[in-house]
Design a protein around this motif. Structure first.
Motif, PDB file in Angstrom:
ATOM      1  N   LYS A  61       0.916  -0.940  -0.381  1.00  0.00           N
ATOM      2  CA  LYS A  61      -0.011  -0.127   0.060  1.00  0.00           C
ATOM      3  C   LYS A  61       0.788   1.546   0.217  1.00  0.00           C
ATOM      4  N   CYS A  62       0.246   2.429  -1.029  1.00  0.00           N
ATOM      5  CA  CYS A  62       0.898   3.090  -0.664  1.00  0.00           C
ATOM      6  C   CYS A  62       1.128   4.566   0.200  1.00  0.00           C
ATOM      7  N   GLU A  63       2.162   5.162   0.872  1.00  0.00           N
ATOM      8  CA  GLU A  63       2.583   5.428   2.216  1.00  0.00           C
ATOM      9  C   GLU A  63       2.822   6.717   1.531  1.00  0.00           C
ATOM     10  N   ALA A  64       3.179   8.407   2.486  1.00  0.00           N
ATOM     11  CA  ALA A  64       4.050   9.010   2.265  1.00  0.00           C
ATOM     12  C   ALA A  64       4.957   9.822   1.579  1.00  0.00           C
ATOM     13  N   GLY A  65       5.416   9.852   0.302  1.00  0.00           N
ATOM     14  CA  GLY A  65       6.322  10.188  -0.076  1.00  0.00           C
ATOM     15  C   GLY A  65       6.889   8.936  -0.811  1.00  0.00           C
ATOM     16  N   ASN A  66       7.025   8.040  -0.664  1.00  0.00           N
ATOM     17  CA  ASN A  66       7.939   6.935  -1.716  1.00  0.00           C
ATOM     18  C   ASN A  66       6.900   6.028  -2.246  1.00  0.00           C
ATOM     19  N   ARG A  67       6.550   6.478  -3.552  1.00  0.00           N
ATOM     20  CA  ARG A  67       5.392   6.121  -4.681  1.00  0.00           C
ATOM     21  C   ARG A  67       6.275   5.843  -5.540  1.00  0.00           C
ATOM     22  N   THR A  68       7.021   4.505  -5.813  1.00  0.00           N
ATOM     23  CA  THR A  68       7.572   3.823  -7.098  1.00  0.00           C
ATOM     24  C   THR A  68       6.667   2.765  -7.136  1.00  0.00           C
ATOM     25  N   THR A  69       6.807   1.682  -6.444  1.00  0.00           N
ATOM     26  CA  THR A  69       5.908   0.398  -7.137  1.00  0.00           C
ATOM     27  C   THR A  69       4.907   0.338  -5.594  1.00  0.00           C
ATOM     28  N   CYS A  70       3.399   1.297  -5.846  1.00  0.00           N
ATOM     29  CA  CYS A  70       2.640   0.546  -4.191  1.00  0.00           C
ATOM     30  C   CYS A  70       1.519   0.444  -5.189  1.00  0.00           C
ATOM     31  N   VAL A  71       0.221   0.151  -4.535  1.00  0.00           N
ATOM     32  CA  VAL A  71      -1.122   0.290  -4.383  1.00  0.00           C
ATOM     33  C   VAL A  71      -1.019   1.580  -3.875  1.00  0.00           C
ATOM     34  N   VAL A  72      -2.642   2.522  -4.768  1.00  0.00           N
ATOM     35  CA  VAL A  72      -2.992   3.952  -3.897  1.00  0.00           C
ATOM     36  C   VAL A  72      -4.475   3.748  -3.604  1.00  0.00           C
ATOM     37  N   ASP A  73      -5.360   3.087  -4.383  1.00  0.00           N
ATOM     38  CA  ASP A  73      -6.871   2.382  -3.841  1.00  0.00           C
ATOM     39  C   ASP A  73      -7.479   1.387  -4.588  1.00  0.00           C
ATOM     40  N   GLY A  74      -8.306   1.237  -4.829  1.00  0.00           N
ATOM     41  CA  GLY A  74      -8.574  -0.437  -5.929  1.00  0.00           C
ATOM     42  C   GLY A  74      -8.429   0.629  -7.848  1.00  0.00           C
ATOM     43  N   ASP A  75      -8.556   1.643  -8.012  1.00  0.00           N
ATOM     44  CA  ASP A  75      -8.453   1.871  -9.470  1.00  0.00           C
ATOM     45  C   ASP A  75      -7.206   2.733  -9.607  1.00  0.00           C
ATOM     46  N   THR A  76      -5.845   2.949  -9.009  1.00  0.00           N
ATOM     47  CA  THR A  76      -5.069   3.518  -8.666  1.00  0.00           C
ATOM     48  C   THR A  76      -3.850   2.905  -7.980  1.00  0.00           C
ATOM     49  N   LEU A  77      -2.654   2.892  -9.413  1.00  0.00           N
ATOM     50  CA  LEU A  77      -1.174   1.766  -8.558  1.00  0.00           C
ATOM     51  C   LEU A  77      -0.629   2.775  -9.738  1.00  0.00           C
ATOM     52  N   TRP A  78       1.628   2.525  -8.342  1.00  0.00           N
ATOM     53  CA  TRP A  78       2.145   3.105  -8.630  1.00  0.00           C
ATOM     54  C   TRP A  78       3.327   1.613  -9.434  1.00  0.00           C
ATOM     55  N   ILE A  79       3.816   1.745 -10.808  1.00  0.00           N
ATOM     56  CA  ILE A  79       4.473   1.265 -11.361  1.00  0.00           C
ATOM     57  C   ILE A  79       5.639   1.442 -11.800  1.00  0.00           C
ATOM     58  N   ARG A  80       6.761   1.699 -11.258  1.00  0.00           N
ATOM     59  CA  ARG A  80       7.882   2.044 -11.566  1.00  0.00           C
ATOM     60  C   ARG A  80       8.122   3.646 -11.963  1.00  0.00           C
ATOM     61  N   GLY A  81       7.124   4.124 -10.549  1.00  0.00           N
ATOM     62  CA  GLY A  81       7.551   5.118 -11.237  1.00  0.00           C
ATOM     63  C   GLY A  81       6.276   6.269 -11.613  1.00  0.00           C
ATOM     64  N   GLU A  82       5.641   5.434 -11.935  1.00  0.00           N
ATOM     65  CA  GLU A  82       4.616   6.199 -13.330  1.00  0.00           C
ATOM     66  C   GLU A  82       2.999   5.539 -12.599  1.00  0.00           C
ATOM     67  N   LYS A  83       2.321   6.541 -12.251  1.00  0.00           N
ATOM     68  CA  LYS A  83       1.268   6.434 -11.855  1.00  0.00           C
ATOM     69  C   LYS A  83      -0.075   6.245 -12.938  1.00  0.00           C
ATOM     70  N   ILE A  84      -0.160   4.678 -12.857  1.00  0.00           N
ATOM     71  CA  ILE A  84      -1.642   4.052 -13.670  1.00  0.00           C
ATOM     72  C   ILE A  84      -2.740   3.615 -13.367  1.00  0.00           C
ATOM     73  N   ARG A  85      -3.599   4.282 -13.521  1.00  0.00           N
ATOM     74  CA  ARG A  85      -5.500   4.463 -14.097  1.00  0.00           C
ATOM     75  C   ARG A  85      -5.763   2.921 -14.268  1.00  0.00           C
ATOM     76  N   VAL A  86      -6.041   1.884 -13.862  1.00  0.00           N
ATOM     77  CA  VAL A  86      -6.781   0.937 -14.110  1.00  0.00           C
ATOM     78  C   VAL A  86      -8.502   1.296 -14.757  1.00  0.00           C
ATOM     79  N   ALA A  87      -7.871   1.438 -16.202  1.00  0.00           N
ATOM     80  CA  ALA A  87      -8.863   1.619 -17.054  1.00  0.00           C
ATOM     81  C   ALA A  87     -10.716   0.791 -17.151  1.00  0.00           C
ATOM     82  N   ASP A  88     -10.395  -0.133 -16.841  1.00  0.00           N
ATOM     83  CA  ASP A  88     -11.508  -1.080 -17.139  1.00  0.00           C
ATOM     84  C   ASP A  88     -12.361  -0.838 -15.857  1.00  0.00           C
ATOM     85  N   ILE A  89     -11.896  -0.159 -14.687  1.00  0.00           N
ATOM     86  CA  ILE A  89     -13.307  -0.107 -13.819  1.00  0.00           C
ATOM     87  C   ILE A  89     -12.994   1.216 -12.560  1.00  0.00           C
TER      88      ILE A  89
END
Length: 166
Positions: free
Chosen positions: A57-85
């Motif tokens: 789970k993402c914490e303040a500060g370091n957001r390299t590879t973590c999950v923000v919530d059920g449809d948003t995550l960070w992968i290798r420093g890029e913020k990703i929105r799970v597009a189909d949900i």
């Protein structure tokens, strides 16, 4: 003072709403008609990148590879929105039940992305959302991870706009 929109603006807004609805219905049909991603959509999903990482789970500060919530995550420093949900919000929920379901969706997404490597594909309609997040579909063994969350009642198929959870 009320702002009056032009007739042309309203027509354009309606046309965009219709386009979003048609796209959402097509995507929902493709993802929900079979347990795996449909052949037609799979051909339009490009830029497949295999991800094998340990997510937390993402914490303040370091957001390299973590999950923000059920449809948003960070992968290798890029913020990703799970597009189909769409999943309930955890950062600014409108009610206690939205927060509870949002936390469950977040925990389940963490489980899913940590189970085994998966691919993420660019969303065919556009590359980024209005917040600058890259729109991607997460796929493992031909199945959308987002669709798994939908089937478990933790998410909705993306309809082109957020719907209330309360």
């Amino acid at each position: 003072m009320a702002f009056k929109r032009s007739k042309k603006h309203e027509q354009s807004r309606r046309a965009h709403a219709i386009t979003r609805t048609i796209t959402a219905v097509a995507v929902a049909f493709t993802f929900n008609s079979t347990p795996s991603v449909g052949t037609a959509l799979a051909k339009t999903l490009t830029q497949a990148i295999v991800v094998k990482a340990v997510f937390r789970k993402c914490e303040a500060g370091n957001r390299t590879t973590c999950v923000v919530d059920g449809d948003t995550l960070w992968i290798r420093g890029e913020k990703i929105r799970v597009a189909d949900i769409d999943t309930p919000e955890v950062s600014e929920p409108k009610c206690a039940s939205e927060l509870a379901l949002g936390r469950r969706a977040t925990d389940r997404l963490i489980e899913l992305v940590n189970q085994a490597p998966f691919q993420f594909h660019a969303w065919p309609a556009r590359d980024k959302d209005r917040y600058g997040r890259k729109l991607r579909v997460l796929i493992r063994n031909g199945k959308s991870l987002g669709n798994i969350l939908v089937s478990e009642g933790l998410a909705r198929t993306w309809s082109g706009r957020r719907q209330p959870w309360c």
